[in-house]
Design a protein around this motif. Sequence first.
Motif, PDB file in Angstrom:
ATOM      1  N   SER A  66       0.874  -1.057  -0.016  1.00 17.95           N
ATOM      2  CA  SER A  66      -0.160   0.032  -0.127  1.00 17.95           C
ATOM      3  C   SER A  66       0.998   1.172   0.024  1.00 17.95           C
ATOM      4  CB  SER A  66      -1.007  -0.044   1.286  1.00 17.95           C
ATOM      5  OG  SER A  66      -1.680   0.999   1.313  1.00 17.95           O
ATOM      6  N   THR A  68       0.007   4.341  -0.501  1.00 20.30           N
ATOM      7  CA  THR A  68      -0.653   5.474  -0.018  1.00 20.30           C
ATOM      8  C   THR A  68      -0.391   5.282   1.574  1.00 20.30           C
ATOM      9  OG1 THR A  68      -2.327   5.522  -1.454  1.00 20.30           O
ATOM     10  CG2 THR A  68      -2.737   6.540   0.778  1.00 20.30           C
ATOM     11  N   ARG A  69      -0.604   4.088   2.343  1.00 19.83           N
ATOM     12  CA  ARG A  69      -0.288   4.068   3.596  1.00 19.83           C
ATOM     13  C   ARG A  69       1.227   4.227   4.166  1.00 19.83           C
ATOM     14  NH1 ARG A  69      -2.251  -1.231   6.322  1.00 19.83           N
ATOM     15  NH2 ARG A  69      -1.946  -2.110   4.032  1.00 19.83           N
ATOM     16  N   ALA A  71       3.258   6.390   2.456  1.00 21.46           N
ATOM     17  CA  ALA A  71       3.603   7.657   2.330  1.00 21.46           C
ATOM     18  C   ALA A  71       3.028   8.398   3.581  1.00 21.46           C
ATOM     19  CB  ALA A  71       3.088   8.312   1.151  1.00 21.46           C
ATOM     20  N   LEU A  72       1.757   7.826   3.885  1.00 20.15           N
ATOM     21  CA  LEU A  72       1.319   8.513   5.276  1.00 20.15           C
ATOM     22  C   LEU A  72       2.167   8.292   6.443  1.00 20.15           C
ATOM     23  CD1 LEU A  72      -1.054  10.092   6.869  1.00 20.15           C
ATOM     24  CD2 LEU A  72      -2.228   7.766   6.713  1.00 20.15           C
TER      25      LEU A  72
END
Length: 620
Positions: A66, A68-69, A71-72
């Motif tokens: 993932s 996105t996770r 990067a978060l």
Amino acid sequence: MQIQDLPYPDPGVPDARSGPRFLWWLFRNQLGGQLTSLAWGLLHFLAVSGLPFCVGLAVQAVVDRSGTRLALTGGLIVLCGAGLALGESMLHRAAVTNWITAAARVQQLLARRTAQLGSALTRRVAAGEIVAVSTGDVEKIGWFVEGVSRFTAAAVTVVVVCVGLVVYQPALGVVVAVGVPVLALAVLPLLPRATRRADVQREKAGRATELASDTVAGLRVLRGIGGEELFLDRYRRASQEVRRAAVRSARMWSLISAIQVLLPGLLMIAVIWRGVHLAVDGRITVGELVTVYSAVMLLTYPLRHFEEIAMAYSFSRPSARRAARVLSLERATDTAGSREADVPDGDLYDPATGLLAPAERLTAVVCGDPDAAGVLAERLGGHPSEEGTSVLLGGVPLDELPLDSARTAVLVQDKDPVLLSGSLRELLDVPASGEVSAAEALAAAQCGDVLEALAQGSLEAEDPMDARITERGRSLSGGQRQRLALARSLITDPEVLVLDEPTSAVDSHTEARIADGIRGLRTGRTTVVFTSSPLLLDRADRVVLVHEGEVVAVGAHRELVHSEPRYRAVVTREVDAEAARSGVLTDDRAAVGGVLAGEEAAMGGVLHEIDELEEIEETA
């Protein structure tokens, strides 16, 4: 309070009933700084503890592919890193501020108590203990006061992390929540023994400091009697005792440190073993295992502060106890006084002995016991007797005056005055009436040869007033130091000047000139001189004999020599027991005694001059 705002306008009134109460009082008076340090400490420790959760989320994001996770999570790691950097720098700043301001407060309190008690302080507390309190003990007290807020932040962080792990992963979180309190409390049984050993070390170090201080102060006497090696051996033994005590104390603290390393390692092994089994069974993810493992590993950092605060308290408790002991000493009177600050005029009267020193006259006091003379001189300076009897000046008790006013009214120069290092000009730059110049004071104290010696010994100063005086005037002879101290007292020009043996270290010729100088310069002022020198006694307006704590004879020197056997025994060193019992001596016998006394004084002066020449040659 910031460091730039030091010193404190008013350090406050300490709670000196015990060491722990004194530490608590310091903490309460630094509440604002402690809260600031606690806030930055929480930011720092929580940022450190947040990293394992971020790492676990990142690992799980990679496993789940993932982006996105991931990067978060990267953003969260940057945020934790910023919080860690900001929190650590500001925590260090706040902690150092608390440390220094606490130490400064203690030093101000000690300085104020020393100023209030004056010379009475060293009679009630050893000089070495005062040195230990004002140096090493102050640092240790500041260390504990500063460490309380960091320990509190660490403890809160440990609780938050344990709760968070239980919520995040109950299966492993429970293991951590049970194991961490065990880690924190495991060293408690060892702390009393470690504290006792630390107390023994501090006690032995204090005794060694006292011995070193006394040896340095009496080094010249020790050299004269050949006792240097004897006292050096004593200090070596004391130093070795301190070393052995320090090693025993260090062994205990090293054991505590080893436990603090061993138990977290065992907890980590237990967490990994349990976590691997849970991960194999599919009950937890890899990211959760990494998170718990990282959290346990980083928990050792805040847990270290449990050991630090225990060590800080163990070392600071005896220090705080010694500081509280000094600060609990009270002047027998209120420093602020109960009367107006106006300095009264009139006679100086001591009800305890019946000593009366008439205003504007030179009174000589003869005491057979030098120690009793020193105590009486201090009482004339405003220190009441053990019975609480205060000296009266113009009918006003000195202990009812504010301390500053009492010391302005009466100045006492003891028999061993101290010269501070610096130039002669700085030495004579003291609070004064302005009526007596430095030149007049130096001339009255017969300091001409002292100025010549200072000028010859200084390569840089063209003016003797700018010549440097070493610490405690060690580069000068005893007679030179005594005369400079006398000049310093004369230049202050107090209403009442009390001198305790001001000429004991000078020859008879110089003593006679000093007697004339004191009498001429102190005309119109009240002067009390404690002495047994016939040269000074003969120039006094009034001579008082104090025997066994009370005045037994008053008169002129020549009258008392003929009429008072006890006076004659002290002044002429007479040991004729039969004459002393009968109290009758012929005029011829008195004359012979006077001649012998004069010859003895002259011989003492010659011997003293020889000693001075030897000291000057040794210095050169």
